[in-house]
Design a protein around this motif. Structure first.
Motif, PDB file in Angstrom:
ATOM      1  N   THR A 123       0.820  -1.203   0.000  1.00  0.00           N
ATOM      2  CA  THR A 123       0.000   0.000   0.000  1.00  0.00           C
ATOM      3  C   THR A 123       0.859   1.261   0.000  1.00  0.00           C
ATOM      4  OG1 THR A 123      -1.817   1.153   1.139  1.00  0.00           O
ATOM      5  CG2 THR A 123      -0.165   0.058   2.526  1.00  0.00           C
ATOM      6  N   GLN A 124       0.244   2.363  -0.404  1.00  0.00           N
ATOM      7  CA  GLN A 124       0.910   3.662  -0.483  1.00  0.00           C
ATOM      8  C   GLN A 124       0.003   4.693   0.202  1.00  0.00           C
ATOM      9  OE1 GLN A 124       1.675   5.087  -4.506  1.00  0.00           O
ATOM     10  NE2 GLN A 124       3.658   5.858  -3.871  1.00  0.00           N
ATOM     11  N   PRO A 125       0.104   4.845   1.503  1.00  0.00           N
ATOM     12  CA  PRO A 125      -0.829   5.727   2.212  1.00  0.00           C
ATOM     13  C   PRO A 125      -0.701   7.198   1.830  1.00  0.00           C
ATOM     14  CG  PRO A 125       0.278   4.212   3.732  1.00  0.00           C
ATOM     15  CD  PRO A 125       0.999   4.128   2.426  1.00  0.00           C
ATOM     16  N   ARG A 126       0.524   7.659   1.547  1.00  0.00           N
ATOM     17  CA  ARG A 126       0.778   9.092   1.393  1.00  0.00           C
ATOM     18  C   ARG A 126       0.932   9.492  -0.073  1.00  0.00           C
ATOM     19  NH1 ARG A 126       4.339  11.941   5.269  1.00  0.00           N
ATOM     20  NH2 ARG A 126       5.092   9.851   5.774  1.00  0.00           N
ATOM     21  N   LEU A 127       0.130  10.490  -0.518  1.00  0.00           N
ATOM     22  CA  LEU A 127       0.239  11.040  -1.876  1.00  0.00           C
ATOM     23  C   LEU A 127       0.288   9.909  -2.903  1.00  0.00           C
ATOM     24  CD1 LEU A 127       2.786  13.911  -1.121  1.00  0.00           C
ATOM     25  CD2 LEU A 127       0.301  14.067  -1.266  1.00  0.00           C
ATOM     26  N   GLN A 128      -0.690   9.053  -2.813  1.00  0.00           N
ATOM     27  CA  GLN A 128      -0.693   7.782  -3.528  1.00  0.00           C
ATOM     28  C   GLN A 128      -0.714   7.964  -5.043  1.00  0.00           C
ATOM     29  OE1 GLN A 128      -3.822   6.064  -4.872  1.00  0.00           O
ATOM     30  NE2 GLN A 128      -3.233   3.926  -4.760  1.00  0.00           N
ATOM     31  N   SER A 129      -0.033   7.064  -5.720  1.00  0.00           N
ATOM     32  CA  SER A 129      -0.118   6.977  -7.176  1.00  0.00           C
ATOM     33  C   SER A 129      -1.097   5.862  -7.514  1.00  0.00           C
ATOM     34  CB  SER A 129       1.242   6.662  -7.777  1.00  0.00           C
ATOM     35  OG  SER A 129       1.147   6.449  -9.164  1.00  0.00           O
ATOM     36  N   PRO A 130      -2.166   6.164  -8.273  1.00  0.00           N
ATOM     37  CA  PRO A 130      -2.357   7.360  -9.096  1.00  0.00           C
ATOM     38  C   PRO A 130      -3.293   8.416  -8.525  1.00  0.00           C
ATOM     39  CG  PRO A 130      -3.892   5.680  -9.787  1.00  0.00           C
ATOM     40  CD  PRO A 130      -3.117   5.081  -8.643  1.00  0.00           C
ATOM     41  N   THR A 131      -3.932   8.186  -7.384  1.00  0.00           N
ATOM     42  CA  THR A 131      -5.042   9.052  -6.963  1.00  0.00           C
ATOM     43  C   THR A 131      -4.595  10.338  -6.278  1.00  0.00           C
ATOM     44  OG1 THR A 131      -5.305   8.044  -4.763  1.00  0.00           O
ATOM     45  CG2 THR A 131      -6.471   7.007  -6.616  1.00  0.00           C
ATOM     46  N   GLY A 132      -3.367  10.369  -5.747  1.00  0.00           N
ATOM     47  CA  GLY A 132      -2.911  11.528  -4.986  1.00  0.00           C
ATOM     48  C   GLY A 132      -3.468  11.582  -3.583  1.00  0.00           C
ATOM     49  N   SER A 133      -4.295  10.623  -3.195  1.00  0.00           N
ATOM     50  CA  SER A 133      -4.960  10.676  -1.889  1.00  0.00           C
ATOM     51  C   SER A 133      -3.979  10.405  -0.753  1.00  0.00           C
ATOM     52  CB  SER A 133      -6.109   9.664  -1.844  1.00  0.00           C
ATOM     53  OG  SER A 133      -5.629   8.349  -2.057  1.00  0.00           O
ATOM     54  N   VAL A 134      -4.361  10.890   0.427  1.00  0.00           N
ATOM     55  CA  VAL A 134      -3.563  10.719   1.640  1.00  0.00           C
ATOM     56  C   VAL A 134      -4.444  10.057   2.691  1.00  0.00           C
ATOM     57  CG1 VAL A 134      -2.249  11.862   3.462  1.00  0.00           C
ATOM     58  CG2 VAL A 134      -2.172  12.759   1.120  1.00  0.00           C
ATOM     59  N   ALA A 135      -4.006   8.935   3.234  1.00  0.00           N
ATOM     60  CA  ALA A 135      -4.792   8.214   4.227  1.00  0.00           C
ATOM     61  C   ALA A 135      -4.784   8.960   5.557  1.00  0.00           C
ATOM     62  CB  ALA A 135      -4.240   6.804   4.414  1.00  0.00           C
ATOM     63  N   GLN A 136      -5.953   9.134   6.149  1.00  0.00           N
ATOM     64  CA  GLN A 136      -6.078   9.798   7.442  1.00  0.00           C
ATOM     65  C   GLN A 136      -5.449   8.939   8.541  1.00  0.00           C
ATOM     66  OE1 GLN A 136     -10.296  10.403   7.914  1.00  0.00           O
ATOM     67  NE2 GLN A 136     -10.340  12.156   6.514  1.00  0.00           N
ATOM     68  N   LEU A 137      -5.098   9.603   9.639  1.00  0.00           N
ATOM     69  CA  LEU A 137      -4.452   8.908  10.754  1.00  0.00           C
ATOM     70  C   LEU A 137      -5.323   7.765  11.271  1.00  0.00           C
ATOM     71  CD1 LEU A 137      -2.193   8.620  12.826  1.00  0.00           C
ATOM     72  CD2 LEU A 137      -3.306  10.425  14.179  1.00  0.00           C
ATOM     73  N   ALA A 138      -6.624   8.000  11.395  1.00  0.00           N
ATOM     74  CA  ALA A 138      -7.516   6.945  11.887  1.00  0.00           C
ATOM     75  C   ALA A 138      -7.490   5.728  10.975  1.00  0.00           C
ATOM     76  CB  ALA A 138      -8.943   7.485  12.016  1.00  0.00           C
ATOM     77  N   HIS A 139      -7.334   5.961   9.672  1.00  0.00           N
ATOM     78  CA  HIS A 139      -7.262   4.852   8.726  1.00  0.00           C
ATOM     79  C   HIS A 139      -5.990   4.051   8.939  1.00  0.00           C
ATOM     80  CE1 HIS A 139     -10.429   5.963   5.512  1.00  0.00           C
ATOM     81  NE2 HIS A 139     -10.724   6.589   6.636  1.00  0.00           N
ATOM     82  N   LEU A 140      -4.872   4.736   9.190  1.00  0.00           N
ATOM     83  CA  LEU A 140      -3.613   4.027   9.418  1.00  0.00           C
ATOM     84  C   LEU A 140      -3.703   3.154  10.668  1.00  0.00           C
ATOM     85  CD1 LEU A 140      -0.966   6.812   8.643  1.00  0.00           C
ATOM     86  CD2 LEU A 140      -2.019   5.173   7.079  1.00  0.00           C
ATOM     87  N   HIS A 141      -4.296   3.704  11.720  1.00  0.00           N
ATOM     88  CA  HIS A 141      -4.456   2.916  12.949  1.00  0.00           C
ATOM     89  C   HIS A 141      -5.293   1.663  12.681  1.00  0.00           C
ATOM     90  CE1 HIS A 141      -2.451   5.194  16.053  1.00  0.00           C
ATOM     91  NE2 HIS A 141      -3.038   6.321  15.666  1.00  0.00           N
ATOM     92  N   ARG A 142      -6.379   1.815  11.922  1.00  0.00           N
ATOM     93  CA  ARG A 142      -7.253   0.671  11.667  1.00  0.00           C
ATOM     94  C   ARG A 142      -6.554  -0.369  10.800  1.00  0.00           C
ATOM     95  NH1 ARG A 142     -10.206  -2.880  13.738  1.00  0.00           N
ATOM     96  NH2 ARG A 142     -11.932  -3.692  12.448  1.00  0.00           N
ATOM     97  N   VAL A 143      -5.789   0.061   9.829  1.00  0.00           N
ATOM     98  CA  VAL A 143      -5.033  -0.885   8.999  1.00  0.00           C
ATOM     99  C   VAL A 143      -4.092  -1.713   9.867  1.00  0.00           C
ATOM    100  CG1 VAL A 143      -3.221  -1.057   7.247  1.00  0.00           C
ATOM    101  CG2 VAL A 143      -5.186   0.442   6.865  1.00  0.00           C
ATOM    102  N   LEU A 144      -3.407  -1.062  10.810  1.00  0.00           N
ATOM    103  CA  LEU A 144      -2.474  -1.789  11.671  1.00  0.00           C
ATOM    104  C   LEU A 144      -3.204  -2.725  12.627  1.00  0.00           C
ATOM    105  CD1 LEU A 144       0.119   1.028  12.417  1.00  0.00           C
ATOM    106  CD2 LEU A 144       0.459  -1.024  11.027  1.00  0.00           C
ATOM    107  N   GLN A 145      -4.376  -2.309  13.107  1.00  0.00           N
ATOM    108  CA  GLN A 145      -5.164  -3.200  13.962  1.00  0.00           C
ATOM    109  C   GLN A 145      -5.540  -4.476  13.215  1.00  0.00           C
ATOM    110  OE1 GLN A 145      -8.490  -0.786  15.118  1.00  0.00           O
ATOM    111  NE2 GLN A 145      -7.383   0.284  16.756  1.00  0.00           N
TER     112      GLN A 145
END
Length: 468
Positions: free
Chosen positions: A253-275
């Motif tokens: 996965t590419q949470p930050r400034l993702q290619s191709p969408t440019g989207s950035v995953a919010q902090l809450a999303h990162l926590h949930r992915v790790l859970q």
């Protein structure tokens, strides 16, 4: 014989590939038939042997031809969707898509002379640290440095120390021995794929996602399951359902400034992915190659996990120069040792000369100023390109105001592939969305590199196609 047009803007290689592919689709060349040898084809069509080699290699890679040692090239039998031998079903898909990810990647590098590379994945040369690189090159030339030998298997130690200290600033405790330098992020990702994935394994990927990685995983024989991206990061309910249903081993996965969408995953999303990764024993490979383009300091999966089950990948190709091919991979000590061994098996060591150059740029006093200026320039490009696309009727997936990409679609464009082929005839390289799809399915979305999309000719082309 094919009717080749040497004066066309379409390369001879592409013309040969399309011509032979059409003959196979239409039944002129049947499955199992032998095609002319490379030298015979070159002589008959008055082209170079190297051109034919490239075309045949591309047709083999795309599954249209099979190469048999000491025998030549033969039309490959292709399975239909219902499992019978043949080619029409797959040929229809190919005709719709026009080209696959590997074909497109090669085409980009063949056509670097195209003036408007709106779909490419790098920055213009004058946006990069060219002056700093020249100063580092002069400095290195004046040093009494030992440039012989193969260097350290993990890479140039002072640069690894620099990277470890940079991670410490991001609150990730890293020892230099946990840093493995690679020939760009592509090699780093390839090492992770070869270490973590076996043929038949199911892996999770961003959907849409990083095209080169998707191709590498398919080549490894992995079964790709796409996790839908949202402007805020991930479709978390879908992610959990997919993990439960498929029991994957790895999530790339590419949470930050993702290619191709440019989207950035919010902090809450990162926590949930790790859970979810902890609950289901999932390894995460975090592609963080755009960290230096992010104007906002923010946590990463690596910082939240402290490299317990996260492997993170970075690169200097996007900020210094893609020409020096310096990337890195940071992971748990045991994992790094395995990856270093794979690196040595594939190519012994990476090039210390390029690593010394990269460090010379990084430790020069103007590096932070360069990054600040680059981020500001990208932010301005985002504003201008986003406004122009919106005025033409495009819908923007997200507006990150940072990084390199915008992901957009137009209500009148159902087939970006056809549009991309037209654009190539007008000296424009577009990025049709199916190249970034986990299942290569059709999509109306396109990737725009904001640095290359400022040229007004891009908007004029779209207007000439009835858009806007």
């Amino acid at each position: 014989m094919l009717q080749l047009q040497p004066q066309s803007s379409i390369s001879l290689v592409a013309q040969i590939v399309e011509g032979l592919r059409s003959q196979i689709e239409q039944g002129g060349l049947r499955a199992g038939a032998k095609v002319p040898s490379i030298r015979q084809f070159a002589h008959a069509h008055q082209v170079s042997v190297f051109t034919v080699v490239e075309a045949y290699d591309r047709l083999v890679a795309q599954g249209w031809l099979a190469s048999r040692p000491h025998s030549g090239f033969f039309v490959r039998r292709r399975a239909q969707a219902d499992g019978r031998e043949g080619g029409p079903a797959r040929a229809q898909v190919a005709a719709v898509q026009g080209f696959d990810a590997m074909w497109y990647m090669r085409k980009i590098f063949e056509h670097r002379h195209l003036s408007i590379k709106a779909g490419c994945g790098w920055l213009p040369g004058d946006w990069l640290a060219e002056d700093g690189l020249r100063r580092a090159l002069r400095s290195l030339a004046s040093e009494d440095a030992d440039l012989g030998g193969y260097g350290d298997p993990k890479g140039y130690p002072p640069l690894r120390q620099f990277i470890a200290e940079a991670f410490a600033e991001q609150e990730v405790q890293v020892h230099p021995s946990q840093v493995l330098l690679t020939q760009g992020s592509s090699q780093a990702l390839d090492l992770a794929v070869r270490r973590l994935v076996r043929a038949g394994d199911t892996v999770l990927v961003d959907d849409p996602g990083y095209a080169n990685l998707l191709f590498s995983l398919r080549f490894q024989g992995a079964t790709l399951v796409g996790v839908p991206r949202t402007p805020q990061g991930y479709d978390l309910p879908a992610l959990e359902r997919l993990i439960v249903a498929h029991q994957p081993k790895v999530f790339f996965t590419q949470p930050r400034l993702q290619s191709p969408t440019g989207s950035v995953a919010q902090l809450a999303h990162l926590h949930r992915v790790l859970q979810l990764a902890e609950k289901h024993d999932l390894t995460i490979v975090e592609n963080d190659i755009y960290v230096d383009l992010d104007p906002n300091p923010r946590p990463s999966l690596a910082s939240l996990d402290q490299l317990s089950r996260v492997i993170t990948v970075g690169s200097y190709s996007k900020t210094i120069s893609p020409n020096i091919r310096v990337g890195y991979l940071v992971a748990h000590p045991d994992m790094v040792e395995d990856l270093a061994q794979l690196k040595m098996i594939a190519g012994l060591t990476s090039a210390e000369f390029g690593e010394r150059l990269a460090l010379g740029v990084l430790i020069e006093g103007r590096w932070r100023k360069h990054l600040k200026g680059l981020r500001e320039r990208l932010a301005e490009a985002h504003q201008q390109v986003g406004h122009r696309l919106s005025s033409l009727g495009f819908e923007l997936f997200a507006e990150p105001k940072a990084g390199m990409f915008l992901w957009a679609r137009h209500p009148l464009v159902s087939d970006p592939v056809a549009l991309s082929n037209k654009a190539a005839d007008h000296d424009i390289m577009l990025g049709p969305g199916h190249l970034f799809s986990a299942d290569l399915g059709p999509t109306p979305w396109m990737r725009f590199n904001v640095a290359f999309s400022l040229d007004t000719k891009l908007g004029e082309f779209f207007q000439a196609q009835g858009l806007g």
